[in-house]
Scaffold this motif. Sequence first.
Motif, mmCIF file in Angstrom:
data_model
loop_
_atom_site.group_PDB
_atom_site.id
_atom_site.type_symbol
_atom_site.label_atom_id
_atom_site.label_comp_id
_atom_site.label_asym_id
_atom_site.label_seq_id
_atom_site.Cartn_x
_atom_site.Cartn_y
_atom_site.Cartn_z
ATOM 1 N N GLN A 22 0.854 -0.974 -0.047
ATOM 2 C CA GLN A 22 -0.171 -0.540 -0.155
ATOM 3 C C GLN A 22 0.770 0.706 0.228
ATOM 4 N N ALA A 23 -0.240 2.415 -0.482
ATOM 5 C CA ALA A 23 0.814 3.505 -0.308
ATOM 6 C C ALA A 23 1.290 4.059 0.409
ATOM 7 N N GLY A 24 2.681 4.386 0.647
ATOM 8 C CA GLY A 24 3.253 5.381 2.227
ATOM 9 C C GLY A 24 3.617 3.404 3.305
ATOM 10 N N ASP A 25 4.129 2.107 2.162
ATOM 11 C CA ASP A 25 4.867 1.192 2.568
ATOM 12 C C ASP A 25 5.994 1.013 2.090
ATOM 13 N N SER A 26 6.685 0.559 3.231
ATOM 14 C CA SER A 26 8.694 -0.063 3.033
ATOM 15 C C SER A 26 8.689 -1.180 2.545
ATOM 16 N N MET A 27 9.389 -1.564 1.489
ATOM 17 C CA MET A 27 9.851 -2.909 1.147
ATOM 18 C C MET A 27 11.068 -2.766 0.437
ATOM 19 N N ARG A 28 11.393 -4.553 0.502
ATOM 20 C CA ARG A 28 12.761 -3.995 0.361
ATOM 21 C C ARG A 28 13.080 -5.591 -0.807
ATOM 22 N N LEU A 29 13.992 -4.739 -2.079
ATOM 23 C CA LEU A 29 14.232 -5.534 -2.882
ATOM 24 C C LEU A 29 16.114 -6.198 -2.497
#
Length: 123
Positions: free
Chosen positions: A13-20
């Motif tokens: 969701q918008a505002g979340d973080s993610m690690r690639l």
Amino acid sequence: QVQLVESGGGLVQAGDSMRLSCAASGRTFSRYAMGWFRQYPGQEREWIAAISGSGADTWYADSAKGRFTISRDNANNQVDLLMTSLKPEDTAEYYCAASAGIVPTWPRAVGYWGKGILVTVSS
């Protein structure tokens, strides 16, 4: 020869973080500068971030400054892209890139590409 495999994408969701993460094959990983690009449908790949072979130097596109962080672990042949405060416009296919002798900040500078991974940010 370097083989690159991305992981960690998906739907957030918008505002979340993610690690690639990008796992690289080969014994000479530290000889390669690494980068991340993204691609929107019908457009050319867009550079996001790059990191030197030692990890001492990093570079960011304006769109990534302050929100994205690139890092690498040469002992484990891995480069990561931490993305925070994600926006719907960050939705794209993300690619890991490697180059020997030049920092991969434009597509033609890239020697090796991963297959890409989709990141979708919902509003």
